[in-house]
Design an enzyme around this catalytic site. Structure first.
Site, short mmCIF file in Angstrom:
data_model
loop_
_atom_site.label_atom_id
_atom_site.label_comp_id
_atom_site.label_asym_id
_atom_site.label_seq_id
_atom_site.Cartn_x
_atom_site.Cartn_y
_atom_site.Cartn_z
N THR A 118 0.86 -1.19 0.00
CA THR A 118 0.00 0.00 0.00
C THR A 118 0.90 1.23 0.00
O THR A 118 1.66 1.44 0.94
CB THR A 118 -0.91 -0.01 1.25
OG1 THR A 118 -1.63 -1.24 1.24
CG2 THR A 118 -1.87 1.17 1.25
N GLU A 142 -6.70 -10.01 7.62
CA GLU A 142 -6.10 -11.01 8.49
C GLU A 142 -7.24 -11.84 9.09
O GLU A 142 -8.33 -11.35 9.33
CB GLU A 142 -5.28 -10.32 9.59
CG GLU A 142 -4.02 -9.70 9.00
CD GLU A 142 -3.19 -8.96 10.02
OE1 GLU A 142 -3.21 -9.32 11.20
OE2 GLU A 142 -2.50 -8.00 9.62
N GLU A 152 -3.47 -5.24 -2.78
CA GLU A 152 -3.91 -6.43 -2.05
C GLU A 152 -5.03 -6.03 -1.09
O GLU A 152 -4.90 -5.03 -0.42
CB GLU A 152 -2.70 -6.96 -1.27
CG GLU A 152 -2.94 -8.20 -0.47
CD GLU A 152 -3.39 -9.33 -1.35
OE1 GLU A 152 -2.63 -9.72 -2.25
OE2 GLU A 152 -4.52 -9.82 -1.15
N PHE A 208 -19.42 -4.03 8.46
CA PHE A 208 -18.52 -2.98 8.95
C PHE A 208 -19.25 -1.88 9.70
O PHE A 208 -18.88 -0.72 9.66
CB PHE A 208 -17.68 -2.41 7.80
CG PHE A 208 -16.27 -2.95 7.83
CD1 PHE A 208 -16.03 -4.28 7.57
CD2 PHE A 208 -15.20 -2.14 8.18
CE1 PHE A 208 -14.75 -4.81 7.65
CE2 PHE A 208 -13.92 -2.66 8.27
CZ PHE A 208 -13.69 -3.99 8.00
N LEU A 209 -20.31 -2.28 10.37
CA LEU A 209 -21.05 -1.34 11.22
C LEU A 209 -21.07 -1.82 12.66
O LEU A 209 -21.98 -1.50 13.41
CB LEU A 209 -22.49 -1.20 10.71
CG LEU A 209 -22.79 -0.17 9.62
CD1 LEU A 209 -24.30 -0.06 9.40
CD2 LEU A 209 -22.21 1.21 9.96
N LYS A 245 -2.87 3.37 9.87
CA LYS A 245 -1.74 4.05 9.20
C LYS A 245 -2.12 4.43 7.76
O LYS A 245 -1.61 5.42 7.23
CB LYS A 245 -0.45 3.24 9.26
CG LYS A 245 -0.45 1.91 8.53
CD LYS A 245 0.44 1.89 7.33
CE LYS A 245 0.43 0.52 6.69
NZ LYS A 245 0.58 0.52 5.25
N LYS A 286 -7.83 -7.91 16.20
CA LYS A 286 -9.07 -8.56 15.78
C LYS A 286 -8.94 -10.04 16.08
O LYS A 286 -7.82 -10.53 16.27
CB LYS A 286 -9.34 -8.31 14.28
CG LYS A 286 -8.37 -9.02 13.35
CD LYS A 286 -8.53 -8.61 11.91
CE LYS A 286 -9.71 -9.27 11.22
NZ LYS A 286 -9.66 -9.09 9.76
N GLY A 322 -8.08 -1.13 14.46
CA GLY A 322 -6.64 -1.10 14.68
C GLY A 322 -5.98 -1.92 13.60
O GLY A 322 -6.53 -2.06 12.51
N CYS A 341 -3.11 -1.85 8.99
CA CYS A 341 -3.55 -1.19 7.75
C CYS A 341 -4.41 0.06 7.99
O CYS A 341 -3.96 1.16 7.70
CB CYS A 341 -4.32 -2.18 6.88
SG CYS A 341 -3.23 -3.42 6.17
C1 UDX Z 1 -8.12 -4.31 6.45
C2 UDX Z 1 -9.02 -4.31 5.22
O1 UDX Z 1 -10.30 -4.83 5.56
C3 UDX Z 1 -8.39 -5.13 4.10
O2 UDX Z 1 -9.18 -5.07 2.93
C4 UDX Z 1 -7.00 -4.56 3.82
O3 UDX Z 1 -6.35 -5.35 2.84
C5 UDX Z 1 -6.16 -4.53 5.09
O4 UDX Z 1 -6.84 -3.81 6.11
P1 UDX Z 1 -7.61 -6.05 8.40
O5 UDX Z 1 -6.66 -5.03 8.93
O6 UDX Z 1 -7.20 -7.49 8.36
O7 UDX Z 1 -8.05 -5.66 6.91
O8 UDX Z 1 -8.90 -6.00 9.34
P2 UDX Z 1 -10.44 -5.62 9.19
O9 UDX Z 1 -11.26 -6.84 9.16
O10 UDX Z 1 -10.67 -4.64 8.12
O11 UDX Z 1 -10.66 -4.92 10.59
C6 UDX Z 1 -9.92 -3.75 10.94
C7 UDX Z 1 -10.27 -3.29 12.31
O12 UDX Z 1 -11.59 -2.75 12.33
C8 UDX Z 1 -10.23 -4.36 13.39
O13 UDX Z 1 -9.60 -3.81 14.53
C9 UDX Z 1 -11.70 -4.65 13.65
O14 UDX Z 1 -11.92 -5.10 14.96
C10 UDX Z 1 -12.33 -3.30 13.40
N1 UDX Z 1 -13.74 -3.34 13.00
C11 UDX Z 1 -14.08 -3.97 11.85
C12 UDX Z 1 -14.69 -2.71 13.78
O15 UDX Z 1 -14.38 -2.12 14.81
N2 UDX Z 1 -16.00 -2.72 13.35
C13 UDX Z 1 -16.37 -3.34 12.21
O16 UDX Z 1 -17.57 -3.31 11.90
C14 UDX Z 1 -15.40 -3.98 11.44
#
Ligand code: UDX
Length: 481
Positions: free
Chosen positions: A165, A197, A193, A294-295, A308, A367, A302, A305
């Site tokens: 990224t 995770e 990408e 994602f709500l 930052k 997560k 955190g 990705c």
């Molecule tokens: C993210 C992007 O989703 C992915 O497409 C990109 O390639 C890398 O960054 P990731 O960091 O693995 O992926 O985690 P993600 O599932 O997106 O969750 C990110 C954070 O958001 C986690 O700390 C999670 O707990 C939080 N989260 C997610 C929430 O607080 N609420 C939600 O509804 C969804």
């Protein structure tokens, strides 16, 4: 399962597509020449440079597709683990896949480039772009050094696909730097990408889309050949201009972060207004234009990705003179960080004074299904309470070894019941399945005080209250008897 799906496809595909492909390539920088380029369109020889969370996953995924993969990782500890078939981090299903592709013989690992990697048709750059020290911007040092090192070895017909990224505009600078070193115009493409995770391998083999930013058809064609088994599953293949492809990744992450902070902003309002942000999210999510993904309201996002990437995006937009266009991302970041303050404030309110109190933190990874502690909200809260004088004990199903390295000062307890013994307060920081399914009666029998803050809004509040617990949660006004 993945192996079965692709094995049959590959047999048919290799037969169908083996042919000589003549491609105009630049054999001297700035000078076009035509030379035969042999691509076996079923199987491509690839190198994957940088084997962190997403590079290692990508290397294994490419080997799962049947390609001959050379993984390049300079970190000796990480490299020797991979050579021995041991994954240096937790990612469900990836360890079995690694064992499988090593046994099959189509993946090898090495610390740097040699004649073997130089003969690859396709090189993926997967090194990290962390936040710069003392700045919000992304640090592209590793990308540039990996690209320059590669440029000294690469063959003129090879394609380089950047997957890291990066700030928009980086690819153009990289292409120039690499071409200068190589002595010919390097075929660089940008191929962001999107894997998450916890579901990384599945996301790699069955992505929502594959995005390629390319200056020429050759790069897009080689990448298409590489991904063909995935495209045959109906996956959209988008060939875009390079700056757009670079932007797709940061724009997607900025949108996801905004969605989470939106619902967490509603949580702040709900807390003040006597409303319930979990019910609110459900109600607005029925609108297909909004959607319910994602709500999830809680202690926020955190990981390596989202945090930052939004900061890097703000910094890059500023450089481009359009900082005000993404000014709102500063609020997205601030809302996210305020949720952590809220948990510390709630803990203080519940305990009166946190100093000397025993607090159990359930979950410390950013997560579930990951042992990644980068910018973990749960870890941040645990550290802040510990600094305020609380006696914090951390439980996590897989992250305690990583925690021992990163924060050795925090007490760790691998047994859930033991982690709660004599606790004055329990905080659920990461929504691991174990916690959702835990028996509140059993856990209630060992604590000093049945008091829990649900930082992820995943507990069955009625069941916990029926077991005698006082339950507090973010964005809600739970009435405790
Ligand atoms: C993210 C992007 O989703 C992915 O497409 C990109 O390639 C890398 O960054 P990731 O960091 O693995 O992926 O985690 P993600 O599932 O997106 O969750 C990110 C954070 O958001 C986690 O700390 C999670 O707990 C939080 N989260 C997610 C929430 O607080 N609420 C939600 O509804 C969804």
């Amino acid at each position: 399962m993945v192996e079965g799906i692709f094995a049959n496809w590959l047999k048919a595909f290799v037969l169908r597509h083996q042919f000589q492909y003549t491609q105009a390539v630049n054999t001297r920088y700035g000078q076009r020449q035509t030379e035969p380029f042999s691509v076996d369109f079923g199987l491509v020889k690839v190198s994957v440079i940088g084997l962190g969370y997403f590079g290692a996953t990508h290397a294994v995924a490419m080997a799962e597709l049947g390609h001959e993969v050379i993984g390049i990782e300079p970190d000796p500890k990480r490299l020797s683990a991979l050579v021995e078939g041991v994954l240096p981090f937790h990612e469900p299903g990836l360890d079995e896949a690694l064992t499988r592709v090593i046994a099959r013989g189509n993946i090898t690992f090495q610390s740097g480039h040699n004649a073997e990697s130089a003969s690859a048709d396709l090189h993926f750059i997967c090194v990290g772009t962390p936040q710069k020290h003392g700045s919000e911007a992304a640090d592209t040092t590793y990308v540039f050094s990996a690209a320059k090192e590669l440029a000294a070895h690469i063959k003129p017909t090879a394609v380089v696909a950047g997957k890291s990224t990066v700030p928009v505009g980086t690819a153009a600078a990289l292409k120039a730097a690499m071409s200068e070193i190589a002595g010919f115009s390097v075929n660089l493409a940008w191929n962001p990408e999107f894997l998450r995770e916890g579901t990384a391998l599945e996301d790699s083999l069955r992505p929502d889309r594959i995005v390629v930013g390319a200056w020429d058809d050759h790069a897009a064609a080689v990448l298409k050949a590489c991904y063909q088994p995935i495209l045959d599953l109906g996956t959209p293949y988008l060939v875009l201009d390079v700056p757009t492809a670079e932007l797709v990744k940061v724009a997607a992450n900025a949108f996801l972060a905004t969605k989470i902070s939106f619902i967490n902003a509603m949580a702040e309002v709900s807390e003040a207004a006597g409303a319930d942000a979990v019910a609110l999210a459900k109600a607005i999510g029925y609108d297909e234009r909004i959607g319910n993904k994602f709500l999830r309201t809680g202690i926020g996002f955190g990981g390596g990705c989202l945090p930052k990437d939004i900061r890097g995006f703000i910094a890059r937009a500023d450089e481009l003179g359009v900082g005000s266009a993404v000014d709102f991302l500063k609020d997205v970041d601030a809302i996210n960080l305020r949720r952590r303050d809220r948990v510390v404030a709630l803990a203080t309110a519940e305990l009166g004074e946190v100093a000397g109190k025993r607090i159990s933190m359930l979950g410390v990874s950013f997560k579930p299904d990951s042992d990644d502690l980068r910018d973990s909200p749960a870890l941040d809260i645990a550290l802040r309470l510990s600094r305020a004088g609380a006696v914090v004990t951390v439980h996590d199903p897989v992250s305690l070894d990583a925690l021992a390295v990163k924060e050795p000062g925090l007490a760790r307890e691998p047994e859930l019941v033991e982690a709660l013994r004599e606790a004055d307060l329990v905080i659920l920081g990461t929504e691991w399945k174990q916690y959702k399914e835990a028996d509140p009666v059993i856990l209630g029998s060992v604590v000093a005080s049945k008091n829990i803050i649900d930082g992820r809004n995943v507990l069955d509040v009625e069941a916990w209250q029926a077991a005698g617990w006082r339950v507090t949660a973010l964005g809600r006004n739970i009435v405790n008897g």
